[in-house]
Design a protein around this motif. Structure first.
Motif, PDB file in Angstrom:
ATOM      1  N   GLY A  30       0.797  -1.218   0.000  1.00  0.00           N
ATOM      2  CA  GLY A  30       0.000   0.000   0.000  1.00  0.00           C
ATOM      3  C   GLY A  30       0.826   1.263   0.000  1.00  0.00           C
ATOM      4  O   GLY A  30       0.306   2.353   0.214  1.00  0.00           O
ATOM      5  N   ILE A  31       2.113   1.137  -0.260  1.00  0.00           N
ATOM      6  CA  ILE A  31       3.019   2.294  -0.237  1.00  0.00           C
ATOM      7  C   ILE A  31       2.786   3.164  -1.475  1.00  0.00           C
ATOM      8  O   ILE A  31       2.830   2.680  -2.599  1.00  0.00           O
ATOM      9  N   MET A  32       2.552   4.458  -1.248  1.00  0.00           N
ATOM     10  CA  MET A  32       2.430   5.414  -2.346  1.00  0.00           C
ATOM     11  C   MET A  32       3.259   6.680  -2.097  1.00  0.00           C
ATOM     12  O   MET A  32       3.261   7.583  -2.923  1.00  0.00           O
ATOM     13  N   HIS A  33       3.940   6.730  -0.972  1.00  0.00           N
ATOM     14  CA  HIS A  33       4.709   7.924  -0.611  1.00  0.00           C
ATOM     15  C   HIS A  33       6.100   7.493  -0.170  1.00  0.00           C
ATOM     16  O   HIS A  33       6.238   6.545   0.603  1.00  0.00           O
ATOM     17  N   PRO A  34       7.143   8.158  -0.643  1.00  0.00           N
ATOM     18  CA  PRO A  34       8.504   7.781  -0.240  1.00  0.00           C
ATOM     19  C   PRO A  34       8.712   7.770   1.269  1.00  0.00           C
ATOM     20  O   PRO A  34       9.465   6.936   1.781  1.00  0.00           O
ATOM     21  N   ASP A  35       8.069   8.682   1.990  1.00  0.00           N
ATOM     22  CA  ASP A  35       8.229   8.698   3.442  1.00  0.00           C
ATOM     23  C   ASP A  35       7.735   7.393   4.064  1.00  0.00           C
ATOM     24  O   ASP A  35       8.352   6.855   4.995  1.00  0.00           O
ATOM     25  N   ASP A  36       6.611   6.874   3.576  1.00  0.00           N
ATOM     26  CA  ASP A  36       6.097   5.604   4.101  1.00  0.00           C
ATOM     27  C   ASP A  36       7.043   4.453   3.755  1.00  0.00           C
ATOM     28  O   ASP A  36       7.202   3.512   4.542  1.00  0.00           O
ATOM     29  N   ALA A  37       7.652   4.524   2.583  1.00  0.00           N
ATOM     30  CA  ALA A  37       8.620   3.487   2.205  1.00  0.00           C
ATOM     31  C   ALA A  37       9.799   3.491   3.173  1.00  0.00           C
ATOM     32  O   ALA A  37      10.280   2.437   3.604  1.00  0.00           O
ATOM     33  N   ARG A  38      10.270   4.685   3.532  1.00  0.00           N
ATOM     34  CA  ARG A  38      11.380   4.767   4.485  1.00  0.00           C
ATOM     35  C   ARG A  38      10.965   4.245   5.851  1.00  0.00           C
ATOM     36  O   ARG A  38      11.751   3.574   6.535  1.00  0.00           O
ATOM     37  N   ARG A  39       9.732   4.527   6.258  1.00  0.00           N
ATOM     38  CA  ARG A  39       9.265   4.033   7.550  1.00  0.00           C
ATOM     39  C   ARG A  39       9.141   2.512   7.536  1.00  0.00           C
ATOM     40  O   ARG A  39       9.387   1.847   8.548  1.00  0.00           O
ATOM     41  N   ALA A  40       8.757   1.954   6.401  1.00  0.00           N
ATOM     42  CA  ALA A  40       8.688   0.491   6.287  1.00  0.00           C
ATOM     43  C   ALA A  40      10.076  -0.123   6.437  1.00  0.00           C
ATOM     44  O   ALA A  40      10.249  -1.169   7.075  1.00  0.00           O
ATOM     45  N   VAL A  41      11.088   0.525   5.856  1.00  0.00           N
ATOM     46  CA  VAL A  41      12.465   0.057   6.017  1.00  0.00           C
ATOM     47  C   VAL A  41      12.851   0.107   7.493  1.00  0.00           C
ATOM     48  O   VAL A  41      13.416  -0.848   8.046  1.00  0.00           O
TER      49      VAL A  41
END
Length: 405
Positions: free
Chosen positions: A270-281
């Protein structure tokens, strides 16, 4: 070869046959998107804005599509996306699993080639994780944040005991029943009242009725993977959604907790924003799926393929990035890989295939995509999907429409 009674050449033809076979409400449940359908339409249309830069000589005689996602080797970069209760065919997710496990792809270079890919299984599926893992050894189990943390963890551990190799946590969905064209009416359960209500639709679709009659079953709208820990009746599909809607929303700390407890390959979907991708990492995820829930999340969100490059740039050197949304051709898969995706997931495409021809229809869809990928690799002069890059594409200015911040 041209389409025949038992074979179709395009996903569009699978969709046409699905519409012909399915009752209206069942079909519209497969094509519906949130509210006006802006995101739903853009998921498909965005691919048409990307062009190829082909070569014409010195082309590779063989092309390789193998890759690895969440520790599982797959023969083509297309995974089965988890979708909810599949009442389009009596075998449901078990038929899909068999097709994903061993599809007899009709490749002109190797007509007998059998390929295998991984399958995502929804916690809202109509067949149990035990049934599906019994026929396929590359299953990723998907959970929503539904119920207590203990219930969510036990659901995941049940899947691990059954043989699931990875966990997918779906966090995207601003749920909206509103559709500008009207939401399809779907009963909570199949009983006498529902049978009478939907009889006019069913009478006009005799093949659908006959297939269920031959199976000795009726469409079961329960979610067996949401059964209470320790036993008890599984909730209905809508009952399961009710648990989800009323559960307090998770924090990133909650996601990190589940990742640690699961202890294996872990995807945040459900990632659509780079910030959320970084938080997932930061939460310890091993993969992210760039996804807007097939156009069923916040309407007006850009197509997933538009968000992909910025997310790859943000975390692609730290985590596996896949995407889903709008895949209809092998060329679409190649465009996503060229923008940095490791693989894609498909949803509606294989559901239409199953509605058209059951398990064989799912195999048919995978074959279409496999051959389309091979043809695009040939035209681009690539001997492997791993050679693809953005230089292979003509990308219009402002295509991404997503901030890189």
């Amino acid at each position: 070869m041209a389409s025949t009674k038992d074979w179709f050449e395009t996903v569009a033809e699978a969709q046409r046959r699905a519409r012909k076979r399915l009752p209206k409400s069942v079909y519209y449940a497969l094509v519906a998107g949130a509210e006006q359908g802006i995101t739903l339409a853009d998921n498909v249309a965005a691919f048409d804005e990307l062009g190829f830069r082909p070569h014409i000589a010195g082309l590779p005689p063989q092309r390789d599509q193998k890759t690895t996602v969440m520790g599982q080797e797959i023969d083509l970069p297309v995974l089965i996306s988890p979708t909810g209760v599949q009442a389009v065919d009596p075998e449901g997710e078990v038929a899909v699993a068999r097709a994903a496990h061993s599809s007899n792809i009709q490749n002109p270079l190797n007509p007998e080639q059998t390929v295998s890919t991984a399958m995502g299984l929804s916690s809202f599926a109509s067949r149990s994780v035990e049934d599906v893992c019994a026929v396929h050894d590359k299953v990723f189990f998907q959970v929503y944040w539904a119920g207590s943390k203990e219930d969510i963890l036990e659901r995941a551990l049940r899947a691990k005991r059954a043989g699931a190799k990875g966990l997918i946590v779906t966090l995207d969905w601003t749920f909206a029943t509103r559709r500008d064209w009207g939401s399809p009416p779907i009963p909570e359960k199949v009983d006498v009242k529902a049978a009478l209500q939907f009889a006019p639709e069913m009478i006009t679709k005799p093949r659908y009725l006959l297939d269920w009659a031959k199976s000795g079953k009726i469409p079961d709208l329960k979610a067996p993977n949401m059964a209470p820990p320790g036993g008890g009746d599984a909730p209905t599909f809508f009952g399961a959604y009710g648990v989800w809607w009323t559960t307090p929303l998770p924090t990133w700390d909650d996601v990190a907790w589940l990742r640690e407890k699961w202890g294996g390959p872990f995807m945040v979907k459900g990632i659509m924003h780079p910030d959320d991708a970084r938080r997932a990492v930061d939460a310890g995820a091993t993969a992210v799926s760039v996804s807007n829930h097939g156009g069923n999340n916040l309407d007006g969100t850009p197509a997933a393929i538009r968000a992909l490059p910025a997310i790859v740039d943000a975390v692609g050197d730290q985590i596996e990035v896949v995407m889903d949304g709008g895949i209809r051709r092998g060329a679409d898969v190649v465009k996503a890989l060229a923008l940095g995706a490791r693989a894609v997931l498909i949803g509606r495409a294989y559901l239409w295939g199953m509605a058209a021809q059951g398990e064989r229809g799912v195999t048919n869809v995978l074959s279409i995509l496999y051959k389309g990928i091979d043809e695009a690799l040939l035209g681009l002069g690539k001997k492997s999907i791993h050679e693809l890059s953005r230089d292979d594409l003509i990308i219009p200015e402002n295509f991404t429409r997503v901030s890189k911040l």
